[in-house]
Scaffold this active site. Structure first.
Site, short mmCIF file in Angstrom:
data_model
loop_
_atom_site.label_atom_id
_atom_site.label_comp_id
_atom_site.label_asym_id
_atom_site.label_seq_id
_atom_site.Cartn_x
_atom_site.Cartn_y
_atom_site.Cartn_z
N ARG A 23 -10.29 -10.79 20.66
CA ARG A 23 -10.20 -10.37 19.26
C ARG A 23 -11.16 -9.24 18.93
O ARG A 23 -10.98 -8.53 17.96
CB ARG A 23 -10.50 -11.54 18.33
N GLN A 47 -34.63 -4.23 -0.29
CA GLN A 47 -33.58 -3.24 -0.49
C GLN A 47 -32.85 -2.99 0.83
O GLN A 47 -33.47 -2.87 1.87
CB GLN A 47 -34.23 -1.94 -0.98
N ASP A 48 -31.52 -2.93 0.77
CA ASP A 48 -30.70 -2.53 1.91
C ASP A 48 -30.09 -1.18 1.60
O ASP A 48 -29.60 -0.96 0.49
CB ASP A 48 -29.57 -3.53 2.18
N HIS A 62 -39.78 10.76 8.37
CA HIS A 62 -40.19 10.27 7.05
C HIS A 62 -41.14 9.08 7.17
O HIS A 62 -41.01 8.27 8.09
CB HIS A 62 -38.97 9.81 6.25
N LYS A 71 -39.61 -1.83 7.69
CA LYS A 71 -38.15 -1.85 7.62
C LYS A 71 -37.54 -2.35 8.91
O LYS A 71 -38.15 -2.31 9.98
CB LYS A 71 -37.60 -0.48 7.28
N HIS A 118 -40.54 7.85 10.72
CA HIS A 118 -39.28 7.41 11.30
C HIS A 118 -38.23 8.49 11.13
O HIS A 118 -38.17 9.15 10.09
CB HIS A 118 -38.81 6.12 10.61
N TYR A 131 -30.66 0.17 6.90
CA TYR A 131 -32.09 -0.07 6.75
C TYR A 131 -32.27 -1.26 5.81
O TYR A 131 -31.67 -1.30 4.74
CB TYR A 131 -32.79 1.10 6.07
N ASP A 142 -43.59 9.55 -0.74
CA ASP A 142 -42.93 10.10 0.45
C ASP A 142 -43.87 10.95 1.28
O ASP A 142 -44.64 11.76 0.75
CB ASP A 142 -41.73 10.97 0.04
#
Length: 181
Positions: A23, A47-48, A62, A71, A118, A131, A142
């Site tokens: 399958r 957070q996703d 980043h 993360k 990253h 993430y 940032d």
């Protein structure tokens, strides 16, 4: 699901065992119990997010200032060349980088603790990267270093075909090191 350590202090790989049959396949992409056994608080993730990139696109490098950002990163479709650089002053692996292929065949999830740059490059026609982040994004925190900065000498496996204007304007590794140390 097994957990492997990487050469960078605190970075983990969560390696599932996909079940394949006629399958297709089924695999677990996250297990709170396994995460907790390795010192992570599953409830800490807030957070996703997901990105889709075309072959050759680089997103990165980043990071976050302040208390950083931990993360879990995985590639849900296609494949990416994922790169981390340790930016934690005092870390035994400060300034070192590590790269790993994440793809939709092995379903490995990379745990990135706070204190890393990253980035990744899409290796397939399209790649979806997911993430799970431990706090909401705050643009004021940032950090970024150019993907081609000679101080990092990241070996991207493909010619870079696309990069955002923001990433092209990123700072240098030398400037970030001065800021951090």
């Amino acid at each position: 699901m097994r957990v492997e350590r990487t050469p960078l202090s605190g970075v983990l790989l969560f390696v599932p065992t996909p079940h394949r049959d006629e399958r297709g396949l089924f695999t677990r992409t996250f297990d709170a119990g396994v995460a907790a056994e390795h010192g992570l608080d599953p409830a800490a993730f807030a957070q996703d997010s997901q990105s889709r990139s075309r072959r050759g696109t680089v997103r990165g490098m980043h990071g976050r200032s302040g208390r950083g950002e931990a993360k879990l990163v995985r590639c849900a479709r296609g494949a990416v060349h994922d790169v981390l650089v340790d930016i934690r002053p005092g870390s035994p692996t400060f300034g070192r980088q590590h790269a790993i292929r994440l793809d939709d065949q092995d379903f490995v999830t990379l745990y990135v603790p706070a204190g890393f740059l990253h980035g990744f490059q899409a290796l397939t026609d399209e790649a979806d990267t997911c993430y799970r982040i431990d706090r909401e994004h705050d643009p004021a925190e940032d950090l970024s270093v150019r993907y081609d900065d000679p101080g990092l000498t990241i070996d991207w496996p493909l010619p870079v075909t696309s990069i955002s204007a923001r990433d092209l304007e990123a700072g240098t590794w030398a400037r970030l090191v001065d800021r951090l140390t």
